[in-house]
Scaffold this active site. Structure first.
Site, PDB file in Angstrom:
ATOM      1  N   CYS A 166      -7.927  -8.756   1.939  1.00 23.81           N
ATOM      2  CA  CYS A 166      -7.771  -8.778   0.482  1.00 23.81           C
ATOM      3  C   CYS A 166      -6.684  -9.744   0.012  1.00 23.81           C
ATOM      4  CB  CYS A 166      -7.500  -7.371  -0.025  1.00 23.81           C
ATOM      5  SG  CYS A 166      -8.649  -6.168   0.661  1.00 23.81           S
ATOM      6  N   HIS A 306      -1.356  -6.296  -7.355  1.00 19.01           N
ATOM      7  CA  HIS A 306      -2.497  -6.084  -6.464  1.00 19.01           C
ATOM      8  C   HIS A 306      -3.287  -4.892  -7.006  1.00 19.01           C
ATOM      9  CE1 HIS A 306      -4.926  -6.311  -2.935  1.00 19.01           C
ATOM     10  NE2 HIS A 306      -4.529  -5.153  -2.451  1.00 19.01           N
ATOM     11  N   GLU A 317       3.266  -0.414  -3.999  1.00 17.88           N
ATOM     12  CA  GLU A 317       3.541  -1.643  -4.742  1.00 17.88           C
ATOM     13  C   GLU A 317       4.609  -1.394  -5.804  1.00 17.88           C
ATOM     14  OE1 GLU A 317       1.266  -5.423  -6.847  1.00 17.88           O
ATOM     15  OE2 GLU A 317       0.115  -3.586  -6.474  1.00 17.88           O
ATOM     16  N   LYS A 338      -8.018  -5.596 -11.361  1.00 17.91           N
ATOM     17  CA  LYS A 338      -9.016  -4.790 -10.651  1.00 17.91           C
ATOM     18  C   LYS A 338      -9.462  -3.572 -11.443  1.00 17.91           C
ATOM     19  CE  LYS A 338      -7.371  -6.142  -6.027  1.00 17.91           C
ATOM     20  NZ  LYS A 338      -6.169  -6.904  -6.411  1.00 17.91           N
ATOM     21  N   HIS A 343     -12.438  -4.362  -7.009  1.00 20.48           N
ATOM     22  CA  HIS A 343     -11.695  -5.100  -5.988  1.00 20.48           C
ATOM     23  C   HIS A 343     -12.626  -6.116  -5.331  1.00 20.48           C
ATOM     24  CE1 HIS A 343      -9.019  -6.296  -2.977  1.00 20.48           C
ATOM     25  NE2 HIS A 343      -8.577  -5.133  -2.538  1.00 20.48           N
ATOM     26  N   PHE A 402      -5.880  -5.464   4.193  1.00 14.07           N
ATOM     27  CA  PHE A 402      -6.014  -4.737   5.457  1.00 14.07           C
ATOM     28  C   PHE A 402      -5.511  -5.632   6.591  1.00 14.07           C
ATOM     29  CE2 PHE A 402      -9.775  -1.604   4.533  1.00 14.07           C
ATOM     30  CZ  PHE A 402      -9.000  -0.980   3.581  1.00 14.07           C
TER      31      PHE A 402
END
Length: 416
Positions: A166, A306, A317, A338, A343, A402
């Site tokens: 991502c 994010h 975050e 998002k 996403h 990830f």
């Protein structure tokens, strides 16, 4: 030269997203708070635990490539070509023998041609190896989007793909920025594309426990930083930027959209899917971006988070932002693209870079939609539900993936 390096500016942008297939449509829907999530239509998901996604509807690849070529491309490549064609047109960059050697492509994908792999496996197991298409190998590999963009536009500069889950889009733009900064290219076509709303893609990501199961209310399923968030919404799309060395852009009379100031990257070195609870890896990425850009925390006017809508990511975050920005964290508007696009996995950072640049250009911060109940662990200003008109000069955009990959981009209003 700037701090001993060349300055890098953005001259063109293009994208394909669930809420718009060009920059204008995307931006209008973003500031209007429009959700791109709905029931999955690409395949029968009736026996799936997750039956919602943010699909790109009514995409016509033949608007960008002829039918024969389109059939030789996975959908993620079709998206990449469409976004790059838009961005190149937007930039007005004319490619010829005088500059083709110095213009490169760095275009990534987190997953690549998953749909092509799935279809190939069906043929292999039902009809045997000799019936597998000879085209499959050049449709599924992650770097083929970069290759196709280069071939179509006769670009002979550096050409490759980055994959960092991502964080792919942000890492791609960041590394393209560094290539121009150090003098390896005069311009780069850069970004990322993703198209994995497939039977295997949906099953695999659900099995990680990462996806929202709010099937009866998809429009409100992506709710970053909100108390009742239960996972992210799987999306698809592509984003592309044209980066140029400042003097090269000025010499050709380019319309400069913004300047890219800095890029930081790091690793959590912690877990394959979960962020480190401390947020230390994310802190390192943001701190590097600030340091390399010669920026103080108070120089940042807005953070494009994010902001995935997973319980762990949004909490972590928030911790990381507070760690980097201290008391100033409470004064910085933060929002999650998002919440509307879902996403976009590898493409997320590229599309969010475009959202960041449009924020600078328009002085409007898009909202984080579906924000109803505050979460005590997420106590910053997430611009809930309504866009906000605020002058914005400098934006920081985060992408985390990830594998523990972290990337941070910083953009600023261009000043000669």
């Amino acid at each position: 030269m700037h701090n001993g390096f060349k300055r890098v500016v953005i001259t063109g942008m293009g994208l394909i997203t669930p809420i718009g297939q060009d920059v204008t449509a995307f931006w209008n829907n973003l500031i209007a708070g429009k959700s791109g999530t709905g029931p999955i239509t690409f395949f029968d998901a009736s026996n799936y635990a997750v039956r919602i996604a943010a699909e790109v509807k009514d995409f016509d690849p033949e608007q960008w490539v002829d039918r024969k070529d389109a059939r030789k491309m996975d959908r993620f490549v079709q998206f990449a070509v469409a976004a790059s064609e838009q961005a190149l047109k937007d930039s007005g960059l004319k490619i010829d023998e005088s500059n083709a050697d110095d213009i490169g492509v760095l275009f990534g994908s987190g997953i690549g041609g998953l749909g092509t792999i799935e279809e190939g496996c069906v043929v292999l197991h039902t009809k045997g190896p000799m019936r597998v298409s000879p085209l499959i190998s050049t449709m599924l590999i992650v770097d083929i989007a970069s290759g196709q963009i280069s071939i179509r536009n006769k670009l002979r500069g550096p050409n490759f793909a980055i994959t960092s889950a991502c964080a792919t889009g942000a890492n791609s733009i960041g590394e393209a920025f560094e290539m121009i900064r150090r003098g390896d290219a005069l311009a780069m076509v850069t970004g990322a594309s993703e198209c994995a709303i497939t039977p295997l893609g949906m099953a695999a990501f659900h099995r990680t426990g990462a996806l929202s199961t709010r099937n009866d209310d998809g429009e409100h399923a992506s709710r970053p930083f909100e108390a009742n968030r239960d996972g992210f919404v799987f999306g698809e799309g592509a984003g592309c930027l044209i980066l140029e060395e400042l003097e090269f852009a000025k010499a050709r009379g380019a319309n400069i959209l913004a300047e890219m100031i800095s890029y930081g990257a790091s690793a959590d070195a912690y877990h394959v899917t979960a962020p480190d609870d401390s947020g230390d890896g994310q802190v390192l990425s943001m701190q590097r971006a600030l340091r390399k850009g010669g920026l103080k925390p108070e120089d940042i006017d807005y953070i494009n988070a994010h902001g995935t809508s997973t319980p762990l990511n949004d909490k972590t975050e928030t911790i990381a932002i507070k760690s980097v920005f201290g008391e100033h964290a409470y004064k910085i508007p933060i929002s999650s693209t998002k919440s509307m696009t879902g996403h976009l996995i590898g493409a997320a950072g590229a599309v969010e870079a475009i959202a960041s640049i449009m924020t600078i250009r328009n002085g409007i911060i898009h909202p984080t939609i579906n924000y109803e109940t505050p979460d005590p662990d997420c106590d910053l200003d997430y611009v809930p539900n309504r866009a906000r008109c605020v002058p914005v000069r400098t934006v920081l955009s985060n992408s985390f993936g990830f594998g523990g990959h972290n990337a941070t981009l910083v953009f600023r209003a261009y000043e000669a």
